[in-house]
Design a protein around this motif. Structure first.
Motif, short mmCIF file in Angstrom:
data_model
loop_
_atom_site.label_atom_id
_atom_site.label_comp_id
_atom_site.label_asym_id
_atom_site.label_seq_id
_atom_site.Cartn_x
_atom_site.Cartn_y
_atom_site.Cartn_z
N PRO A 101 0.82 -1.22 0.00
CA PRO A 101 0.00 0.00 0.00
C PRO A 101 0.85 1.27 0.00
CG PRO A 101 -0.85 -1.57 1.59
CD PRO A 101 0.45 -2.13 1.10
N ASP A 102 0.28 2.35 -0.53
CA ASP A 102 1.02 3.60 -0.69
C ASP A 102 1.52 4.16 0.63
OD1 ASP A 102 0.62 3.45 -3.39
OD2 ASP A 102 -1.18 4.72 -3.38
N ASP A 103 0.78 3.98 1.73
CA ASP A 103 1.19 4.57 3.00
C ASP A 103 2.44 3.91 3.56
OD1 ASP A 103 -0.20 2.24 3.29
OD2 ASP A 103 -1.12 2.79 5.20
N HIS A 104 2.86 2.78 2.97
CA HIS A 104 4.10 2.14 3.42
C HIS A 104 5.21 2.27 2.39
CE1 HIS A 104 2.17 0.16 6.83
NE2 HIS A 104 1.16 -0.15 6.02
N THR A 105 4.95 2.95 1.27
CA THR A 105 5.88 2.95 0.14
C THR A 105 7.21 3.60 0.47
OG1 THR A 105 4.03 2.98 -1.41
CG2 THR A 105 6.19 3.63 -2.27
N LYS A 106 7.19 4.78 1.13
CA LYS A 106 8.43 5.49 1.41
C LYS A 106 9.37 4.66 2.27
CE LYS A 106 6.48 10.15 0.96
NZ LYS A 106 6.25 11.45 1.65
N THR A 107 8.84 4.13 3.34
CA THR A 107 9.66 3.29 4.22
C THR A 107 10.16 2.06 3.49
OG1 THR A 107 8.35 4.02 6.11
CG2 THR A 107 9.72 2.06 6.41
N LEU A 108 9.27 1.48 2.68
CA LEU A 108 9.64 0.27 1.95
C LEU A 108 10.75 0.54 0.94
CD1 LEU A 108 9.07 -2.72 1.31
CD2 LEU A 108 7.45 -1.93 -0.41
N ASN A 109 10.68 1.66 0.23
CA ASN A 109 11.69 1.98 -0.77
C ASN A 109 13.08 2.05 -0.14
OD1 ASN A 109 9.99 2.04 -2.95
ND2 ASN A 109 9.55 4.22 -2.79
N LYS A 110 13.16 2.66 1.05
CA LYS A 110 14.46 2.73 1.73
C LYS A 110 14.97 1.33 2.06
CE LYS A 110 13.53 7.27 3.82
NZ LYS A 110 13.37 8.00 5.09
N ILE A 111 14.07 0.50 2.57
CA ILE A 111 14.46 -0.85 2.94
C ILE A 111 14.89 -1.64 1.71
CG2 ILE A 111 13.63 -3.03 3.93
CD1 ILE A 111 11.74 -1.41 5.67
N VAL A 112 14.13 -1.49 0.62
CA VAL A 112 14.43 -2.21 -0.62
C VAL A 112 15.79 -1.79 -1.17
CG1 VAL A 112 13.76 -2.49 -3.03
CG2 VAL A 112 12.03 -2.63 -1.24
N VAL A 113 16.07 -0.49 -1.21
CA VAL A 113 17.35 0.00 -1.74
C VAL A 113 18.51 -0.53 -0.91
CG1 VAL A 113 18.76 2.07 -2.07
CG2 VAL A 113 16.37 2.07 -2.79
N VAL A 114 18.36 -0.42 0.42
CA VAL A 114 19.43 -0.92 1.30
C VAL A 114 19.63 -2.42 1.11
CG1 VAL A 114 20.09 -1.28 3.71
CG2 VAL A 114 19.12 0.91 3.00
N ALA A 115 18.50 -3.15 1.03
CA ALA A 115 18.59 -4.60 0.87
C ALA A 115 19.27 -4.98 -0.44
CB ALA A 115 17.19 -5.21 0.94
N ILE A 116 18.89 -4.29 -1.53
CA ILE A 116 19.49 -4.59 -2.83
C ILE A 116 20.98 -4.29 -2.84
CG2 ILE A 116 19.52 -3.91 -5.26
CD1 ILE A 116 16.53 -3.53 -5.14
N LEU A 117 21.36 -3.11 -2.33
CA LEU A 117 22.77 -2.74 -2.32
C LEU A 117 23.59 -3.70 -1.46
CD1 LEU A 117 22.53 1.16 -2.12
CD2 LEU A 117 23.05 -0.25 -4.12
N THR A 118 23.04 -4.05 -0.30
CA THR A 118 23.74 -4.98 0.59
C THR A 118 23.90 -6.33 -0.09
OG1 THR A 118 22.80 -3.86 2.51
CG2 THR A 118 23.72 -6.06 2.86
N TRP A 119 22.82 -6.78 -0.72
CA TRP A 119 22.86 -8.09 -1.39
C TRP A 119 23.89 -8.09 -2.52
CZ3 TRP A 119 20.78 -12.74 -0.40
CH2 TRP A 119 20.84 -13.69 -1.40
N ILE A 120 23.88 -7.04 -3.35
CA ILE A 120 24.82 -6.96 -4.47
C ILE A 120 26.26 -6.92 -3.95
CG2 ILE A 120 25.61 -5.48 -6.35
CD1 ILE A 120 22.72 -4.72 -6.87
N ALA A 121 26.47 -6.15 -2.88
CA ALA A 121 27.83 -6.06 -2.32
C ALA A 121 28.31 -7.42 -1.81
CB ALA A 121 27.84 -5.03 -1.19
#
Length: 457
Positions: free
Chosen positions: A394-414
């Motif tokens: 849902p949209d009300d969780h999008t901002k928090t989720l985007n931060k988590i997703v970006v961090v998770a992706i970068l950590t995973w790739i690293a």
């Protein structure tokens, strides 16, 4: 008189019971057609005072059975009435060995209900009752697993402390591990593998090991954890290593895990290790391919159930029945989702194809190739999951989720990039050591001849 006696037993009130006994002192000695004595009733309901009174007047009732062939000890054990059990055992402890119409003893019933205190008391009175099977062929440990009585299982394993006890089989040859896998009892499975000497590769009557049962059972969320635990314990499929031609003692010696050994493997053990590694990779690749296939044909959001009556600018319906909802509502996310899932699916199939073709796993380069493909598979699964979560949150969780997703992706790739880099460097160093001299002779042939001439002089 009989009706009043049963009413008094149901209420558990001592006064009406004493009044009836004064009116008729032989009322407890008369034969009852149904076999359900007042002691059965008060023992089942947990009326301690009434139980004491009845036993003091007619202790023989402790050995009477009702129409289900159950004694008062059976009923009180199943209900978990510890005080009643303590009153009945000194009078007739042999009832611990008595079997009801299903062949179950009081210990069976207390274990099935996870009545720990009662089970402990019964085991102290008659420990040999733990070895009795019911009419279906179940041991008491099999019943613990079937009825999810984990505490009872642990108590019995620690109390009996016998390797043969944990390796008893059901009539169809299923061991405790077979039953635990069938019922997806992950916690019990780990306990058996870590805390007992259970035979990991024991065969049932159909020639299947516990690993065979897992791979043939319906898929479940716990399957990956169960598979990991079995493989770490040295589990194999029945067709691997000709298990069906080996004796139980040989299977036992191969299945028990030996910890703390860091010595070099001899060629035979190395071949066995390579075979297990190949089987493990085949199982994991098959599971990931199955996951990717299921998600590909049934993506998040499901399918449209009807065809839209609204037309787009080309004159076509906005959506049609049988097409993916995600592709209509989130076309960009769907494209990414499809690419990521397809890459994971094809990479998994590539691993299966390479293993089937007989790739030599003892060669470092080929192991690196498989590792790189597996890295692609795991990363694709992670991206597929993240795309699905970010799309349908849902949209009300999008901002928090985007931060988590970006961090998770970068950590995973690293992490994955570092792992791939380290293994690549190790491969290059190994190849250079092996072919370094040959490469030097190709690059600097004159220098090599000069060195040979100097050596001759």
């Amino acid at each position: 008189m009989e009706r009043r006696l049963y009413d008094a037993a149901l209420e558990g009130d001592e006064a009406p019971l004493l009044e009836l006994l004064q009116e008729d002192a032989l009322i407890l000695d008369r034969e009852i057609p149904s076999g359900e004595t007042p002691l059965h009733i008060v023992a089942m309901l947990g009326h301690v005072t009434s139980t004491k009174e009845i036993l003091s007047r007619n202790p023989k009732l402790a050995g009477e059975f009702n129409f289900q062939r159950r004694s008062p000890l059976h009923l009180s054990s199943a209900k978990g009435h510890l005080e009643i059990v303590k009153l009945l055992l000194p009078i007739n402890s042999s009832v611990c060995l008595a079997r009801d119409q299903d062949g179950r003893t009081p210990l069976h019933l207390s274990a099935m209900k996870d009545r720990i205190e009662v089970l402990n008391e019964l085991h102290k009175a008659k420990s040999e009752a733990c070895w009795i099977r019911d009419d279906r062929g179940d041991t008491i440990l099999h019943l613990c697993i079937r009825h999810n009585s984990f505490e009872a299982l642990k108590l019995l394993v620690h109390s009996v402390s016998n390797d043969e006890f944990v390796n008893l089989k059901y009539d169809d040859g299923n061991s405790l591990l077979h039953i635990a896998v069938m019922n997806k009892q992950l916690e019990m499975l780990k306990f058996l593998l870590d805390c007992t000497k259970v035979m990991v590769n024991s065969l049932n009557a159909y020639g299947f090991t516990a690993l065979d049962v897992l791979l043939q059972s319906p898929r479940d969320l716990k399957d990956m954890d169960i598979l990991k635990s079995l493989l770490e314990a040295g589990a194999m499929r029945s067709k691997d290593g000709n298990l069906e031609k080996k004796t139980n003692d040989q299977i036992s010696s191969e299945s028990y895990r030996l910890k703390g050994s860091n010595s070099e493997m001899d060629p035979k053990k190395k071949n066995d290790w390579i075979k297990k590694k190949r089987n493990t990779l085949m199982v994991v690749a098959s599971l990931t391919a199955t996951m990717a296939f299921q998600v590909g044909v049934n993506p998040p959001g499901g399918l449209w159930q009807d065809t839209s009556t609204t037309l787009d600018f080309k004159g076509n319906p906005e959506h049609q029945a049988g097409f993916f909802i995600m592709s209509s509502n989130y076309p960009v996310a769907y494209d990414r989702f499809l690419v990521s899932n397809t890459v994971g699916f094809l990479a998994s199939l590539s691993i299966i194809l390479l293993l089937i073709s007989g790739m030599p796993l003892n060669h470092r380069f080929f192991m690196w190739v498989l590792m790189a493909i597996m890295w692609i598979v795991i990363t694709s699964i992670a991206f597929t999951y993240l795309i699905s979560i970010s799309t349908f949150t849902p949209d009300d969780h999008t901002k928090t989720l985007n931060k988590i997703v970006v961090v998770a992706i970068l950590t995973w790739i690293a992490m994955m990039g570092l792992l791939l880099l380290v293994n690549t460097i190790r491969l290059v160093v190994k190849l250079f050591k092996k072919f370094g001299g040959f490469i030097k002779r190709i690059i600097w042939p004159s220098s090599s001849r000069m060195n040979r001439n100097c050596n001759n002089v």
